[in-house]
Design an enzyme around this catalytic site. Structure first.
Site, PDB file in Angstrom:
ATOM      1  N   HIS A  87      15.059  26.855 -31.765  1.00  0.00           N
ATOM      2  CA  HIS A  87      13.934  27.267 -30.914  1.00  0.00           C
ATOM      3  C   HIS A  87      13.665  26.272 -29.784  1.00  0.00           C
ATOM      4  CE1 HIS A  87      11.264  24.993 -33.814  1.00  0.00           C
ATOM      5  NE2 HIS A  87      10.559  24.792 -32.729  1.00  0.00           N
ATOM      6  N   ASP A 223      17.614  26.705 -38.074  1.00  0.00           N
ATOM      7  CA  ASP A 223      16.976  26.475 -36.779  1.00  0.00           C
ATOM      8  C   ASP A 223      17.585  25.254 -36.080  1.00  0.00           C
ATOM      9  OD1 ASP A 223      15.279  26.450 -34.623  1.00  0.00           O
ATOM     10  OD2 ASP A 223      13.459  26.766 -35.795  1.00  0.00           O
ATOM     11  N   SER A 655       9.563  19.298 -33.366  1.00  0.00           N
ATOM     12  CA  SER A 655      10.648  20.249 -33.602  1.00  0.00           C
ATOM     13  C   SER A 655      11.985  19.646 -33.209  1.00  0.00           C
ATOM     14  CB  SER A 655      10.412  21.520 -32.790  1.00  0.00           C
ATOM     15  OG  SER A 655       9.417  22.278 -33.392  1.00  0.00           O
TER      16      SER A 655
HETATM   17  N1  ARG Z   1       6.751  27.443 -35.638  1.00  0.00           N
HETATM   18  C1  ARG Z   1       7.839  26.704 -35.069  1.00  0.00           C
HETATM   19  C2  ARG Z   1       7.336  25.498 -34.321  1.00  0.00           C
HETATM   20  O1  ARG Z   1       6.314  25.557 -33.684  1.00  0.00           O
HETATM   21  C3  ARG Z   1       8.632  27.476 -34.093  1.00  0.00           C
HETATM   22  C4  ARG Z   1       9.436  28.516 -34.676  1.00  0.00           C
HETATM   23  C5  ARG Z   1      10.082  29.383 -33.652  1.00  0.00           C
HETATM   24  N2  ARG Z   1      10.380  30.643 -34.267  1.00  0.00           N
HETATM   25  C6  ARG Z   1       9.727  31.797 -34.010  1.00  0.00           C
HETATM   26  N3  ARG Z   1       9.978  32.823 -34.768  1.00  0.00           N
HETATM   27  N4  ARG Z   1       8.903  31.925 -32.996  1.00  0.00           N
HETATM   28  O2  ARG Z   1       7.966  24.477 -34.286  1.00  0.00           O
END
Ligand code: ARG
Length: 760
Positions: A87, A223, A655
């Site tokens: 992401h 991811d 992330s």
């Molecule tokens: N919740 C994750 C973060 O903020 C991002 C995941 C991205 N995936 C998604 N399905 N939007 O780091």
């Protein structure tokens, strides 16, 4: 749980130095030696403090980068190979995708260096050094210094120090305040502008579970994505892509462990957390809970539905909006979870009780009263004032700037000011217009006017309905009078007449910009009216309240830290480099529900659903998983572990951060937080908050087995050093109080004229 009586607490406080507890805390690497190292050793760390952060020798910090200002990445080879989240790479991956060659959908691995894809504008920052400059910034400032004077002085000193540290543009440097302006730190980075995409799994693998699984455990998402940092032949950063650049040789890269994790293993996460607000007062929490978040959720909900509708109709639109959609959806769900959590965990009540105790403590001593007595009152007053205008501010960012053409129009504001000047500076105008050509290029690449027209009509209608009438921009009256109050009609007019919805027309305008044309453009006029209204009628009132708030917050945080001397606080996240440590830990999600600390490929097969785009599993993956073809990436239990959780304290911006074991080896990639603790950015709950990680062996399996890119895994330093370190048994001496007893060392072999590569 370990119950702490007041006597035990007192004894502990007397016997132990002020050692920070694990789990909560995003620590400044510079202070780890003093604040955390002893505690980390008890949890299983085998490295010395210098092996984590050292300015003169290669250390862990040299393997960590901030990616594009919004994510974290880490070096995993001495050829500048960088791992981050899928992401985090998503926007870059999408930018290289077309409906004919859709690498976002299908995945991509460069077979040779020449296939690696440049990403203009993307950069990474690598920390050179950091310094506590609180003393220098605050020199001569006393509690009596008038606030305006203090601000001016503090800002000037911050700027000057940053400027000096840049050493004539060699470095990127800034000073950031911590603890609401009570402390200041200088950060100096090298910025590398040649960042190339090396590989990514198919979207259905890298975003498996989609928005349904997002912010949730148990998780089965791979991811990750791979980039490579390029530098000049003498290993120096370059501003952007250069054909004769070569892979950057990092001072250190992380070895990758195939060992896997067990519960209670030591784990640390090194990265760039974006923003937490753990010191937000109850009144601030309340405002978020009952005003800001509901508005954000409603506005995003509207926008996402319209984007999805059009994307479902047309794959080209879906691809154009993929990255924008993912970003908006991510925090849409976050705000929902945060509000649910605040209610469930009674976050406001907890803060209110904490403030009452603080007020009592302040009242106990006249000197304290003198210094801090006003702080809480001032805070509550400021929020009461801000509450009157807050929605206007939310609708500016989520409705006006949430409408693409209006956001684009706002970028023309500086040009407008220049054109409007009494004697316009033609050279400056040219420069601004040329800069805007690049923004236009970027903007139109992923823009679909027909979709935006629907969003415009819907969001402007909500703006009109929800924001107090006396706070609305003039243009809304025009809509009432000339369009019978129909935002639909008005939107049709704007989108048929504005040059800002057409690339060719915008380019034409920028060729020879005139004030007349800009002023008469209906999209620009709308945005101009909104901005003008905000600047003249909203902002001054907000600022009047905010000015008092800054000072009150600073005193409130200072008082809190002074009251709780036994607790070592870590500063709120502010996109600066931090380290958090803790261990691999399962948790009790709710009554009768206990979550295991890891997931396996079995879960991918259980979730697989060919009829649901979020849970499609590519045929090759299905085949390999059904055949249990895990290769050398299988766990000792014979399964393929996909993810695991730790109690590391992380937030957005982290992330892509490495999860590192006690020996400094990479065991996972941090990529999310869990639903039960969505209030984590506001208050940390050690029983509930978990950091969700992709197991590094699943990542490697995806690269090598599924992606057929073994050459990339071969570039890494793969290690298999036996079980991970866990907590040191009570009573036992720490493994290596001075680091000498450890066999593991970060070695620096310097070749002449070269940066020092390091291996463990
Ligand atoms: N919740 C994750 C973060 O903020 C991002 C995941 C991205 N995936 C998604 N399905 N939007 O780091």
């Amino acid at each position: 749980m370990f119950k702490r009586t007041w006597l035990k607490g007192l004894l502990l406080a007397l016997l132990l130095p002020a050692v920070a507890r694990a789990d909560e805390g995003m620590w400044l690497p510079l202070l780890v030696k003093r604040l955390n190292h002893a505690d980390m050793q008890k949890k299983g760390l085998k490295l010395t403090a210098e092996e984590i952060y050292d300015v003169n020798n290669a250390s862990l910090k040299d393997a960590i980068v901030q990616l594009g200002g919004f994510c974290t990445g880490e070096f995993v080879s001495k050829q500048g190979l960088l791992l981050t989240n899928h992401h985090c790479g998503y926007d870059a991956i999408q930018s290289h995708s077309t409906t004919q060659n859709n690498i976002l959908q299908n995945g991509f691995y460069a077979q040779t260096r020449s296939e690696e894809k440049a990403n203009p504008g993307l950069f990474v920052d690598i920390l050179v050094r950091m310094e506590d400059v609180s003393g220098k910034v605050l020199e001569g400032i006393t509690p009596q210094t008038p606030e305006a004077e203090r601000n001016a002085l503090v800002q000037k000193r911050q700027r000057e120090m940053a400027e000096a540290a840049k050493e004539n543009g060699q470095y990127v440097a800034y000073v950031r305040d911590m603890f609401a302006g009570n402390e200041f730190y200088l950060f100096v980075y090298q910025r590398f502008g040649d960042v190339r995409l090396v590989g990514a799994p198919a979207e259905s693998v890298g975003k498996f579970g989609g928005d349904t699984d997002n912010w949730m455990w148990p998780r089965h998402t791979a991811d990750f994505s791979l980039f490579r940092i390029y530098a000049s032949k003498d290993n120096k950063p370059t501003k952007g892509f250069a054909a004769d650049n070569v892979p950057y040789i990092p001072k250190h890269h992380l070895p990758v462990s195939l060992q896997g994790v067990s519960e209670n293993d030591f784990s640390m996460v090194f990265g760039f957390p974006g923003r937490t607000q753990r010191f937000l007062p109850a009144a601030g929490l309340q405002l978020t809970l009952d005003q800001t978040n509901p508005a954000r959720i409603k506005l995003r909900d509207t926008r996402l539905k319209l984007w999805k509708e059009d994307g479902d109709q047309d794959p080209a639109v879906r691809l154009k909006y993929a990255s924008k959609y993912a970003n908006i959806a991510n925090y849409w769900k976050y705000f929902i979870g945060q509000n649910e959590g605040m209610k469930r965990l009674k976050t406001v009540d907890q803060k209110t009780a904490e403030e009452a105790a603080l007020a009592q403590w302040i009242a106990q001593d006249p000197a304290r009263g003198q210094q801090y007595g006003q702080a809480l009152n001032d805070i509550n007053q400021a929020y009461a004032g801000m509450r009157q205008y807050n929605l206007s501010s939310v609708y500016l960012s989520e409705a006006a700037l949430g409408t693409e053409v209006l956001a684009f129009a706002s970028r023309l504001m500086p040009l407008y000011q220049q054109l409007k000047a009494e004697s316009p500076d033609q050279a400056a105008i040219r420069k601004t217009a040329d800069g805007l050509k690049e923004s236009a290029e970027d903007f139109f690449k992923d823009y679909n006017p027909a979709t935006d027209q629907k969003v415009f009509a819907a969001l402007m209608q909500l703006y009109y309905n929800d924001v107090a009438k006396e706070q609305q921009p003039e243009i809304f009256q025009t809509v009432q009078k000339q369009y019978g109050g129909s935002m639909q009609k008005y939107a049709a007019e704007v989108f048929s007449k504005s040059f800002l919805v057409s690339k060719a027309k915008t380019e034409q305008f920028l060729q020879k910009p005139t004030l007349l044309q800009l002023e008469n453009d209906p999209a620009f006029r709308m945005m101009n009216s909104i901005v003008k209204n905000f600047q003249e009628n909203i902002q001054p009132k907000m600022q009047a309240h905010q000015a008092g708030l800054a000072r009150a917050n600073r005193l409130y945080v200072a008082a809190l830290r002074e009251k709780n001397t036994q607790k070592v606080y870590s500063p709120d996240a502010n996109s600066t480099i931090r380290l958090s440590y803790g261990s691999v830990r399962s948790y009790q999600g709710r009554d009768a529900v206990r979550y295991s600390y890891f997931t396996t490929a079995q879960g991918v097969l259980e979730k697989e659903d060919a009829t649901n785009p979020e849970f499609v599993v590519p045929p090759k993956q299905l085949e390999l998983l059904r055949a249990k073809d895990y290769g050398r990436f299988a766990d000792k239990d014979g399964t393929l572990h996909t993810g695991f959780i730790t109690d590391n304290d992380i937030t957005g911006g982290n992330s892509g951060s490495p999860v590192i074991n006690g020996r400094g080896e990479l065991i996972g990639l941090a990529f999310d937080g869990n639903w039960e603790a969505m209030t984590g950015d506001l208050a940390y709950d050690p029983e509930l908050k978990r950091c969700i990680n992709a197991d590094i062996r699943y990542v490697l399996w995806c690269v090598e087995k599924l992606g057929g890119a073994k050459h990339l895994v071969d570039e890494m330093t793969i290690v298999n050093n036996g079980p991970n370190p866990g907590p040191v048994a009570a009573g036992a001496a720490p493994a290596a109080a001075d680091g000498k007893a450890t066999k593991v060392k970060i070695k620096t072999k310097k070749k002449k004229g070269e940066a020092a590569p390091a291996t463990l």
